[in-house]
Design a protein around this motif. Structure first.
Motif, short mmCIF file in Angstrom:
data_model
loop_
_atom_site.label_atom_id
_atom_site.label_comp_id
_atom_site.label_asym_id
_atom_site.label_seq_id
_atom_site.Cartn_x
_atom_site.Cartn_y
_atom_site.Cartn_z
N GLU A 1 78.63 13.45 31.65
CA GLU A 1 79.99 13.24 31.17
C GLU A 1 81.01 13.40 32.31
N GLU A 2 80.79 14.41 33.14
CA GLU A 2 81.71 14.63 34.25
C GLU A 2 81.62 13.50 35.27
N LEU A 3 80.40 13.01 35.51
CA LEU A 3 80.22 11.90 36.45
C LEU A 3 80.91 10.64 35.92
N ASP A 4 80.82 10.42 34.61
CA ASP A 4 81.49 9.26 34.02
C ASP A 4 83.00 9.40 34.14
N ARG A 5 83.51 10.61 33.96
CA ARG A 5 84.96 10.83 34.06
C ARG A 5 85.45 10.58 35.49
N LEU A 6 84.61 10.94 36.49
CA LEU A 6 85.02 10.75 37.88
C LEU A 6 85.21 9.27 38.22
N MET A 7 84.55 8.39 37.48
CA MET A 7 84.70 6.97 37.76
C MET A 7 86.11 6.46 37.47
N THR A 8 86.85 7.20 36.64
CA THR A 8 88.23 6.82 36.34
C THR A 8 89.24 7.82 36.91
N ASP A 9 88.73 8.91 37.49
CA ASP A 9 89.61 9.93 38.07
C ASP A 9 89.62 9.75 39.59
N GLU A 10 90.59 8.98 40.06
CA GLU A 10 90.63 8.66 41.49
C GLU A 10 90.79 9.91 42.34
N ARG A 11 91.61 10.84 41.89
CA ARG A 11 91.85 12.06 42.67
C ARG A 11 90.59 12.93 42.74
N GLY A 12 89.89 13.07 41.62
CA GLY A 12 88.68 13.88 41.61
C GLY A 12 87.58 13.27 42.45
N TRP A 13 87.44 11.95 42.38
CA TRP A 13 86.44 11.27 43.19
C TRP A 13 86.76 11.39 44.68
N GLU A 14 88.04 11.30 45.01
CA GLU A 14 88.46 11.44 46.40
C GLU A 14 88.14 12.82 46.93
N ASP A 15 88.27 13.84 46.08
CA ASP A 15 87.94 15.20 46.51
C ASP A 15 86.46 15.31 46.90
N TRP A 16 85.58 14.67 46.14
CA TRP A 16 84.16 14.71 46.47
C TRP A 16 83.89 13.94 47.76
N LEU A 17 84.55 12.80 47.94
CA LEU A 17 84.37 12.04 49.17
C LEU A 17 84.79 12.85 50.39
N VAL A 18 85.92 13.56 50.25
CA VAL A 18 86.40 14.39 51.36
C VAL A 18 85.43 15.53 51.63
N ALA A 19 84.92 16.15 50.56
CA ALA A 19 84.00 17.28 50.73
C ALA A 19 82.73 16.84 51.47
N PHE A 20 82.14 15.71 51.06
CA PHE A 20 80.92 15.26 51.73
C PHE A 20 81.22 14.73 53.12
N GLY A 21 82.44 14.24 53.35
CA GLY A 21 82.83 13.89 54.70
C GLY A 21 82.89 15.10 55.61
N GLU A 22 83.35 16.24 55.06
CA GLU A 22 83.39 17.47 55.83
C GLU A 22 81.98 17.97 56.14
#
Length: 652
Positions: free
Chosen positions: A59-80
């Motif tokens: 459910e959380e993964l599905d929500r991230l597909m429409t939550d641009e800010r939350g998805w961006e946070d994960w992208l930044v974290a894995f970039g770090e």
């Protein structure tokens, strides 16, 4: 069994020889590392987040597909994480990821959490070792892990699963592994395996009784059926031996499960527990199985009752309980009333590692390193970057050479690696040029530094037995950056200051050094640590030398004896070389036969590199001293914690 016990709340540990790369944790680590190696790949990132390591539910993964800010946070974290891996290596990145994402606490909350965490940490160790030994980086490490997970890859013993904590746990162990061990309570639920060969067409091994018990491999001989009987008879004997091993592991209680199981007629319990089966045995398993199949539940129960009655009370018989199993409830105990213990000991807070730096800065020791003039401040008139890259009209000499810690580090490193006795000018110049480049200085300083080096090596240094030059000191007669550590008993600041003053002031009766009098010294206890720039030997005498890159002025006269005296006092360098002398004095006492201070110690030189001119002699840029034997031995004894009244006997 472990899965069932875990679902019932019973902690169980599996003594298995499974392979680390066959675990689910290995698959999850591969998915997470793939996302770290490809932080911009959305597919890899979603797969990584869906692992139980990362704990993102569907459910959380599905929500991230429409939550641009939350998805961006994960992208930044894995970039770090990616950047951390590139810059500092796999292990530091993985440890940070485990901590930041709370991986281990999340897995520990699961029923088999301890097993999962053990596997994760084991994988981290194996992958770290792979990066070190094979110099494996990002994508190569992910590929290596994928290859190891391939069932076709040979398995190594070093990658067997490690055992998680077995404290207060049911231990699940094979009969073979239990041999020689003892357990308070033992359960043997599966001992009814038959003795028949599984594959009728496969080769088998047996001992030929007609040929002196010779071991024979039958690949399909005409007497195969006769040999099969012998082989299955040996298998039954082996199963009986294993049954004996299993039931004799128990110290207090053993539970053995038995009944009318399919294909159990040729098993060890069928032969051992039922006399009617054993008595009718003609040597083949066919007869055993025929008698067993003819028995019903009542007949089996009666045989077991006879065995129980003959045991004298050591065997009990009961039906297998088939009631619904209730998960284990934690025993409710009255919480004990906790009361803290009163600490009655004494903590010596003054115990520490002391150094010259910590003494003069009135600070605790923070890891002493080589003294490379790191305390010299960069003057405001220096070039913009302090490394001499600015352009403009300026004279290129050691007076205009950049100031600051970087210059001190360069010059110390240069003299550490320079062969003083070599007369190969080209080799020395090549070393100087390389060091200047390595430390980020402009190549234009090669000539001034080369001129300075030649002056320092050729300047005559005064000693008790005449003069000499550093160019007379070969590599085998010197020790560069000599580290020392020696124990220090409890010494008050007042006693320290008095002993230091005696060393640099010529004795207690001749007055106190005005600079040392303003220095606030605390009580010390523990160890004294430091680095001596150079210890060398000439004509049987040992000398201490310290390189100084301090800027004292733009004229040679600014490095005369009076100004050097002031610099030595203001920077507490006298206290520094006093500690160095004590360290060398103690070192030589245990390394030089028949050592005596007056005979073997030649003194201390502080060389202010900017102000040395070999044509003008040692009166410029060279500070020399040799503390008296009495004062050094007194300070040495004081630091060791000996009585002050006996200090003059030390070293004699």
């Amino acid at each position: 069994i472990k899965e069932v016990l875990s679902n019932l709340g019973v902690h169980a540990v599996l003594y298995d020889i499974g392979n680390l790369f066959e675990t689910e944790e290995a698959a999850e680590v591969e998915r997470v590392l793939a996302a770290v190696a490809n932080p911009g790949d959305a597919g890899c990132l979603r797969i990584a987040l869906a692992t139980e390591m990362m704990g993102v539910c569907g459910e959380e993964l599905d929500r991230l597909m429409t939550d641009e800010r939350g998805w961006e946070d994960w992208l930044v974290a894995f970039g770090e994480y990616h950047e951390l891996w590139v810059r500092h290596g796999f292990f530091r990145m993985f440890r940070f990821l485990l901590s930041r994402e709370e991986v281990l606490p999340r897995l520990m909350s699961l029923s088999d959490g301890e097993r999962r965490c053990t596997n994760i940490l084991h994988l981290a160790e194996v992958l770290h070792r792979r990066t070190i030994e094979g110099n494996t980086q990002l994508f190569s490490l992910v590929k290596w892990l994928a290859n190891q997970r391939d069932p076709a890859t040979p398995r190594l013993d070093e990658h067997q699963l490690r055992l998680e904590s077995d404290e207060n746990a049911v231990k699940l162990v094979t009969i073979h592994k239990s041999k020689g061990l003892e357990y308070p309570v033992v359960f043997c639920p599966f001992t009814w395996s038959g003795s028949r060969l599984k594959d009728k067409d496969a080769p088998f091994v047996f001992h030929d009784t007609s040929n002196g018990g010779e071991l024979v491999l039958d690949l399909g001989s005409p007497e195969r059926e006769k040999h099969r009987v012998l082989c299955e008879k040996e298998q039954l004997a082996e199963n009986l031996r294993l049954l004996y091993v299993a039931v004799t592991r128990a110290k207090h209680h053993c539970t053995l499960v038995w009944g009318r199981f399919k294909d159990a007629g040729s098993s060890a319990p069928a032969f051992l527990l039922h006399p009617s089966i054993a008595c009718g045995w003609d040597g083949s398993l066919n007869s055993l199985e025929q008698v067993y199949r003819a028995m019903d539940d009542d007949a089996i129960w009666k045989d077991l009752e006879l065995l129980r009655d003959r045991s004298g009370g050591s065997i009990d018989l009961s039906p297998m309980p088939l009631d619904e199993v209730v998960p284990l409830a934690r025993p409710e105990k009255d919480a004990p009333e906790l009361q803290h213990l009163e600490f009655s000991g004494r903590i010596v807070r003054r115990w520490s590692i002391t150094s010259f730096s910590s003494l003069i800065l009135d600070q605790p020791h923070r890891g002493e390193s080589a003294d490379w003039d790191e305390g010299v401040e960069i003057d405001s008139t220096d070039e913009a970057d302090g490394l001499g890259h600015a352009t403009g009209d300026e004279s290129l000499d050691m007076f205009s050479f950049p100031r600051g810690p970087a210059s001190g580090i360069l010059l110390h490193s240069l003299f550490e690696h320079l062969d003083f006795a070599s007369r190969d000018e080209a080799e020395a110049r090549e070393l100087i040029s390389r060091k200047i480049q390595e430390h980020g200085f402009d190549a234009k300083w090669t000539e001034p530094v080369s001129w300075m080096v030649r002056n320092v090596l050729d300047v005559p240094l005064p000693s008790e037995s005449g003069t000499f030059c550093l160019s007379q000191v070969p590599l085998e007669r010197r020790l560069s950056e000599l580290e020392f550590v020696f124990p220090v008993g409890q010494v008050t600041g007042g006693d320290l200051k008095e002993a230091f003053t005696a060393c640099v002031g010529g004795g207690r009766e001749t007055g106190r050094d005005p600079y040392l009098s303003h220095l606030r010294l605390e009580t010390v206890q523990g160890f004294m640590k430091g680095f001596i720039d150079l210890v060398f030997q000439v004509d049987g005498k040992f000398f201490i030398l310290d390189w100084k890159s301090n800027y004292l002025g733009c004229r040679l006269e600014d490095y005369g004896q009076e100004i050097l005296e002031r610099a030595m006092n203001e920077n507490f360098y006298k206290l520094q070389y006093t500690l160095y002398t004590v360290a060398l004095h103690q070192y030589l006492q245990v390394r030089v036969p028949a050592y005596h201070y007056e005979e073997h110690f030649g003194g201390v030189y502080y060389v202010f590199l900017r102000g040395v001119d070999s044509t003008r002699g040692p009166q410029f840029g060279i500070y020399r001293d040799r503390p008296s034997r009495e004062s050094i031995e007194a300070l040495s004894a004081l630091l060791r914690g000996k009585e002050r009244g006996n200090v003059h006997d030390a070293g004699s």
